[in-house]
Design a protein around this motif. Sequence first.
Motif: not given
Lengths: 335, 335
Positions: A177-180, A186, A190, A209-211, A214, A227, A231, B145, B226, B229, B233-234, B237
């Motif tokens: 899991v990272n921001i890019g 990150g 990370t 990325e978290a998006r 799912p 983290t 989540i 971050s 971090f 973000n 994004k989650l 998603g």
Amino acid sequence: MKIALDAMGGDHGSKVTVKAAVDAVNQYDIELILTGNHSKIIEILNQYEYPKEKIEIIHCEEVIENEDKPVAAIRKKKNSSMVVALNLVKEGKADAIISAGNTGALLAGGLLILGRIKGIDRPALAPVFPTHKGISVLIDGGANSDCKPRNFVEFGIMGSIYAEKVLGIKKPKVCLVNIGIEEGKGNDITQKAYKACKNAPFNFHGNVEARDIPTGYTDVIVCDGFTGNVILKLTEGVAASIFKILKEELTKNPVRKIGALILKSGLKGFKKRFDYTEYGGAPFLGVKGALIKAHGSSDEKAIKNAIGQAKTVIENNIVEDITYEIKKLGADILE
Amino acid sequence: MKIALDAMGGDHGSKVTVKAAVDAVNQYDIELILTGNHSKIIEILNQYEYPKEKIEIIHCEEVIENEDKPVAAIRKKKNSSMVVALNLVKEGKADAIISAGNTGALLAGGLLILGRIKGIDRPALAPVFPTHKGISVLIDGGANSDCKPRNFVEFGIMGSIYAEKVLGIKKPKVCLVNIGIEEGKGNDITQKAYKACKNAPFNFHGNVEARDIPTGYTDVIVCDGFTGNVILKLTEGVAASIFKILKEELTKNPVRKIGALILKSGLKGFKKRFDYTEYGGAPFLGVKGALIKAHGSSDEKAIKNAIGQAKTVIENNIVEDITYEIKKLGADILE
């Protein structure tokens, strides 16, 4: 196969765990050992039909409460339903333990009573995460707030074994899991974890990325426990909030109520896809024994499914596989 | 009041930004300076009616692309639409700048060209977060971050000022994102941040668990960039995944399609409550100037709302307020 169930754990206590035990022995080819208050358990058991020889009770005077300090509770409440159940696994009298009780205490008990597998620095919680495609496994779900780079490698190895053997995913894809998505993104830990995972013996696909979690983009979601916990809880919160707003909008006036009635089965199917009770509990991987943490608010179905899950963990030798894979690793990759 | 708009930024480029500029000058009492390719901008402007004296164009040869390295792009592309717009604010020729372009470059440009407010160590992104109750502000949304404890204090101060002055929330409640509500929970940095925030000059209410963020439990959501973000994004998603599954379930057969038709307006209202375009962009707080980062995929409405947001930031002297509040702080709280 014998599975120990902490009958006193969880928000609903023995009422729910004992009924789940009955359902489990009626459905699966297993034996259960229930630890907890004997008279309470017997009173509930007597209400149901089941093969008597398949459920044994071990009476315990104490219960670890949600408010108890984890390590102190494990050390002091030697005769609690949780500690007694853990000792059954340690002594080889049970093949797995399930509890819906105090999470911190159960993890502390796993570490102190069962002990870590040799080579594993940080055992981790590995709950499943329902996705658009099916299910993924997230590791660490909250056992380790601060991690070293090597811990991410352990998480990837344990998560891969669990995803393959228990969830049936062939050569599971593992992402951090990272921001890019690019390497070098990150925070400090990370970035170091990425480097460690590049040489690790699993199917590493870089960052997620978290998006994209799912969507089912990755089968194994690797992150530190801070983290991971964010989540899991945020997903729960966003889904709950959306269901609430949806309900408000769909019952605003009589016409909408008719529409909602027509869609009842559709909306039910929709909600079912987010129902954690379908998936049992979260295994605590990396300790010497099969340990499943069930959600505190588990109902009968969730506990019964956690028992089925423990059966799969035992049948597929997850603990042995982790021990073997970690042993194979060069010491250098774990520095 | 003059606002600089990077007309070349964003996934849809000048087509969207120029139309948004027209809508904005027709709606708000402001003047705009568009930076970018003169002939492209004029071509689009000529298609619309608007008070001509309210839009000025400054021609720029260059554009910072999404693929460009942030710091290098700001240093080398001196005649890009983004750098020229930032310089307008630095030189006092504009009161605010808005861009939907390369986020990293815009933040780097904010730091390098506008500079940090004295006493602020880490400027931060502060997007709004739609909740069940209304809206909260999340800070930091991804600029930093890795953070030191003092940065969380800065985030709390800046977030409080923004929530009060721009979102109109009286004495906003500030919480730290953590994996439990008690003090002492969480990873090392969050524990230290908690201690620092306890003595800070804002309405600190301790920790918030991620599951309570969507309920609107706190007005200001404080976390490192971090975690912030991942949260943003989650949420995006999970919401997208739920809408997709809902659509699948509600169109599975003809009867359900009829139900969905009856509910069309209800479902639309439902989706609107999660529509980020309603809220404009995210301010980059802590730099010497009003800087708004609009979402890369912004449409006309989102850019127009970001312009309205910039107007509110200017009218309420957010930059001056942050400067004043940080100056008032004892040096000790920022160690």
